[in-house]
Design an enzyme around this catalytic site. Structure first.
Site: not given
Ligand code: EPU
Length: 295
Positions: A169, A220, A290
């Site tokens: 990012r 995020c 972020e």
């Molecule tokens: N999870 C939880 N509780 C929550 C949210 C997530 O337990 O409230 C768990 C999920 O179940 C999963 C893990 O955490 O096992 C990862 O969650 P997710 O797949 O939603 O991905 P993330 O790491 O939270 C990242 C990016 C998102 C992007 C998604 C999909 C960052 C900060 N976030 O989220 O990007 O859309 O992967 O690729 O890098 C953004 O940059 O604004 C953004 C939303």
């Protein structure tokens, strides 16, 4: 005699109307160059204006103070899109003001693969470059071949991939001081339009299931720490549904701050800090924001 004039709004708009979170005060002015001739007038405009320049894309990753400010918004009005080939390689040239979802639907229609994972990300091409937007392991930066960047002292010029650096990012164009993205060239691969559309639809569905896409958010709010998910940490620290007034950590995904209506910058910042504190207490991890905080 040249009749070119730079489109300017003075006073500028309220950022609450220009950000997906719906928070933000009135700016001093806004300039929105649509052509290179208009862009040429920007340096003189900034000299005369004396405010703090801020390049605004789609406002979808921004938490802005709701106080009125001396910000001078620079909004790129160039939203052109051209598909072409270079040495047999399918390429796209896109204006920084083009909406990212519009770019993605054109890629799907033309059967150009490489950015499917970004389906569902709002904002502009310029914003996607400046933040190196990404999702599902794909990033905008991976596809960038060169970028036309403008800076007050050097004007407009193309910078090749070898001099551009992308992080998580993050984008480092190697230019000192203020710059704005005008245009980018991307390299893609050919695929069946149905396959590109199908992949985008699949990513969108996953996103819809796990993220509050319809709510007022700025995506995020915290970066994922190495090997972890900020959302999971916030969730396990009990922040899901935590609120201050109408600002609330989403029940669907704890790393999204939602403005249910009428939320303030102070409430958003207090809640964000509370989330950071809880994760620090519980896991000893310092979350880094972020979302871009503009105050
Ligand atoms: N999870 C939880 N509780 C929550 C949210 C997530 O337990 O409230 C768990 C999920 O179940 C999963 C893990 O955490 O096992 C990862 O969650 P997710 O797949 O939603 O991905 P993330 O790491 O939270 C990242 C990016 C998102 C992007 C998604 C999909 C960052 C900060 N976030 O989220 O990007 O859309 O992967 O690729 O890098 C953004 O940059 O604004 C953004 C939303």
């Amino acid at each position: 005699m040249s009749t070119t004039t730079l489109p300017v709004l003075r006073p500028g708009p309220k950022l609450s109307g220009r950000t997906t979170l719906g928070i933000g005060g009135r700016c001093l002015a806004e300039a929105a160059p649509r052509t290179e001739a208009e862009l040429d007038l920007l340096a003189a405009f900034l000299d005369a204006e004396k405010g703090r320049p801020f390049v605004l894309g789609g406002g979808s990753n921004l938490l802005a103070s709701d106080a009125d400010s001396d910000l001078v918004l620079l909004c790129v009005g160039h939203d052109g899109l051209e598909l072409f080939e270079r040495e047999g390689q399918p390429m796209v040239r896109a204006g920084a003001g083009l909406k990212l979802p519009v770019l993605l639907s054109e890629l799907a229609r033309a059967g150009l693969s490489g950015l499917e994972g970004l389906a569902g990300i709002p904002g502009t091409v310029g914003g996607a470059l400046a933040m190196n937007a990404g999702s599902w392991g794909q990033t905008f930066g991976e596809r960038v071949v060169r970028a036309a960047l403008w800076a007050p002292y050097s004007g407009l010029g193309w910078i090749g991939r070898e001099a551009l650096h992308f992080g998580y990012r993050a984008f480092y164009p190697g230019l000192p001081g203020k710059w704005l993205a005008w245009e980018v060239e991307l390299s893609l691969t050919r695929a069946e339009p149905e396959a590109v559309q199908g992949a985008m639809r699949g990513f969108m569905e996953q996103k819809r299931a796990g993220q509050p896409l319809r709510a007022r958010t700025a995506g995020c709010v915290f970066k994922n720490p190495e090997g972890e998910s900020a959302g999971r940490l916030l969730d396990q620290a009990g922040m899901k549904g935590a609120r201050i007034g109408p600002m609330v950590f989403s029940e669907r995904h704890a790393n999204f701050l939602v403005n249910e209506g009428g939320g303030t910058f102070a409430q958003a910042m207090e809640l964000l800090e509370r989330g950071r504190e809880k994760v620090r207490e519980r896991f000893g991890v310092d979350l880094e924001t972020e979302v871009v905080i503009l105050s």
